[in-house]
Scaffold this motif. Structure first.
Motif, PDB file in Angstrom:
ATOM      1  N   GLU A 100       0.864  -1.183   0.000  1.00 25.83           N
ATOM      2  CA  GLU A 100       0.000   0.000   0.000  1.00 25.83           C
ATOM      3  C   GLU A 100       0.897   1.227   0.000  1.00 25.83           C
ATOM      4  O   GLU A 100       1.946   1.248   0.649  1.00 25.83           O
ATOM      5  CB  GLU A 100      -0.883   0.026   1.249  1.00 25.83           C
ATOM      6  N   LEU A 101       0.483   2.255  -0.729  1.00 25.60           N
ATOM      7  CA  LEU A 101       1.284   3.483  -0.748  1.00 25.60           C
ATOM      8  C   LEU A 101       0.905   4.353   0.435  1.00 25.60           C
ATOM      9  O   LEU A 101      -0.248   4.351   0.857  1.00 25.60           O
ATOM     10  CB  LEU A 101       0.985   4.286  -2.017  1.00 25.60           C
ATOM     11  N   PRO A 102       1.863   5.126   0.950  1.00 24.54           N
ATOM     12  CA  PRO A 102       1.496   6.091   1.979  1.00 24.54           C
ATOM     13  C   PRO A 102       0.452   7.051   1.393  1.00 24.54           C
ATOM     14  O   PRO A 102       0.513   7.383   0.209  1.00 24.54           O
ATOM     15  CB  PRO A 102       2.809   6.843   2.251  1.00 24.54           C
ATOM     16  N   GLU A 103      -0.499   7.492   2.226  1.00 27.10           N
ATOM     17  CA  GLU A 103      -1.605   8.287   1.688  1.00 27.10           C
ATOM     18  C   GLU A 103      -1.177   9.630   1.130  1.00 27.10           C
ATOM     19  O   GLU A 103      -1.849  10.209   0.281  1.00 27.10           O
ATOM     20  CB  GLU A 103      -2.667   8.491   2.765  1.00 27.10           C
ATOM     21  N   ASP A 104      -0.037  10.151   1.612  1.00 22.72           N
ATOM     22  CA  ASP A 104       0.335  11.504   1.212  1.00 22.72           C
ATOM     23  C   ASP A 104       1.038  11.577  -0.147  1.00 22.72           C
ATOM     24  O   ASP A 104       1.494  12.619  -0.571  1.00 22.72           O
ATOM     25  CB  ASP A 104       1.202  12.169   2.290  1.00 22.72           C
ATOM     26  N   THR A 105       1.126  10.456  -0.864  1.00 22.34           N
ATOM     27  CA  THR A 105       1.806  10.520  -2.160  1.00 22.34           C
ATOM     28  C   THR A 105       0.964  11.272  -3.193  1.00 22.34           C
ATOM     29  O   THR A 105       1.501  11.818  -4.155  1.00 22.34           O
ATOM     30  CB  THR A 105       2.085   9.119  -2.750  1.00 22.34           C
ATOM     31  N   GLY A 106      -0.355  11.278  -2.998  1.00 25.62           N
ATOM     32  CA  GLY A 106      -1.243  11.965  -3.931  1.00 25.62           C
ATOM     33  C   GLY A 106      -1.319  11.279  -5.285  1.00 25.62           C
ATOM     34  O   GLY A 106      -1.828  11.847  -6.248  1.00 25.62           O
ATOM     35  N   ILE A 107      -0.825  10.057  -5.370  1.00 23.70           N
ATOM     36  CA  ILE A 107      -0.843   9.356  -6.660  1.00 23.70           C
ATOM     37  C   ILE A 107      -2.198   8.692  -6.876  1.00 23.70           C
ATOM     38  O   ILE A 107      -2.719   8.007  -5.995  1.00 23.70           O
ATOM     39  CB  ILE A 107       0.299   8.317  -6.722  1.00 23.70           C
ATOM     40  N   ASP A 108      -2.752   8.961  -8.071  1.00 18.57           N
ATOM     41  CA  ASP A 108      -4.017   8.344  -8.437  1.00 18.57           C
ATOM     42  C   ASP A 108      -3.748   7.408  -9.618  1.00 18.57           C
ATOM     43  O   ASP A 108      -3.357   7.860 -10.690  1.00 18.57           O
ATOM     44  CB  ASP A 108      -5.003   9.451  -8.838  1.00 18.57           C
ATOM     45  N   PHE A 109      -3.940   6.131  -9.414  1.00 22.52           N
ATOM     46  CA  PHE A 109      -3.628   5.179 -10.480  1.00 22.52           C
ATOM     47  C   PHE A 109      -4.712   5.109 -11.547  1.00 22.52           C
ATOM     48  O   PHE A 109      -4.479   4.599 -12.636  1.00 22.52           O
ATOM     49  CB  PHE A 109      -3.376   3.783  -9.905  1.00 22.52           C
ATOM     50  N   GLY A 110      -5.894   5.591 -11.246  1.00 18.65           N
ATOM     51  CA  GLY A 110      -6.970   5.575 -12.240  1.00 18.65           C
ATOM     52  C   GLY A 110      -7.190   4.168 -12.788  1.00 18.65           C
ATOM     53  O   GLY A 110      -7.276   3.198 -12.023  1.00 18.65           O
ATOM     54  N   GLU A 111      -7.249   4.074 -14.113  1.00 21.01           N
ATOM     55  CA  GLU A 111      -7.525   2.775 -14.754  1.00 21.01           C
ATOM     56  C   GLU A 111      -6.447   1.734 -14.458  1.00 21.01           C
ATOM     57  O   GLU A 111      -6.682   0.538 -14.603  1.00 21.01           O
ATOM     58  CB  GLU A 111      -7.625   2.953 -16.276  1.00 21.01           C
ATOM     59  N   LEU A 112      -5.284   2.204 -14.053  1.00 20.13           N
ATOM     60  CA  LEU A 112      -4.203   1.247 -13.752  1.00 20.13           C
ATOM     61  C   LEU A 112      -4.546   0.337 -12.581  1.00 20.13           C
ATOM     62  O   LEU A 112      -3.924  -0.709 -12.391  1.00 20.13           O
ATOM     63  CB  LEU A 112      -2.908   1.997 -13.444  1.00 20.13           C
ATOM     64  N   GLU A 113      -5.553   0.745 -11.805  1.00 25.02           N
ATOM     65  CA  GLU A 113      -6.013  -0.129 -10.719  1.00 25.02           C
ATOM     66  C   GLU A 113      -6.408  -1.500 -11.269  1.00 25.02           C
ATOM     67  O   GLU A 113      -6.378  -2.497 -10.563  1.00 25.02           O
ATOM     68  CB  GLU A 113      -7.228   0.488 -10.013  1.00 25.02           C
TER      69      GLU A 113
END
Ligand code: FES
Length: 149
Positions: A100-113
């Motif tokens: 799991e990524l730390p929440e503060d990365t702000g990265i949104d994987f979108g469709e890559l999920e």
């Protein structure tokens, strides 16, 4: 539609209708790689302007996971700075490693999920990461050349 079905749809859609497929003429970034386990291939090329990935394309042949992952990669990296792209690639690889990524990365994987499901099939991990490792190598090579100037 169940989440797993939706993910399957996304992967098949990118496999059947790949985005940014082709080769960029006279690219700033270029790398070709083969998955030694199966012989499938990916080629990534990109144009960089002022440290930003302006255009990125892929070509290659292989399984649906490797090709759809490459298609998704082109959409994810276009418009990012090289630094942002490297951070994103590293985060994506973490995600596929099941972390799991730390929440503060702000990265949104979108469709890559959609590729997250691959974590359950370790044999397919190389398929999903082939394009990403190739792009990482390409960026590193570009940075090396440009830091010498
Ligand atoms: Fe070759 Fe997936 S089976 S990359």
């Amino acid at each position: 539609m169940a989440l797993e079905e939706l993910y399957q749809e996304i992967i098949l859609d990118h496999y059947r209708h790949p985005r940014n497929k082709g080769k960029i003429e006279d690219p700033d970034i270029h790398e070709h790689a083969t998955n030694p386990l199966c012989g499938d291939e990916i080629d990534i090329s990109a144009k960089v302007e002022n440290g930003v990935i302006k255009e990125v394309k892929f070509s290659g042949q292989g399984c649906s996971i490797s090709q759809s992952s490459a298609s998704l990669l082109t959409e994810a990296l276009k418009g990012k700075t090289l630094e942002e792209a490297e951070t994103f690639i590293a985060a994506f690889r973490e995600m596929l490693a099941g972390h799991e990524l730390p929440e503060d990365t702000g990265i949104d994987f979108g469709e890559l999920e959609a590729l997250r499901g691959v974590t359950k099939f370790p044999a397919r991990l190389k398929c999903a990461t082939l394009a990403w490792n190739t792009a990482q190598e390409a960026i590193k090579a570009f940075e090396k050349t440009h830091s010498n100037h």
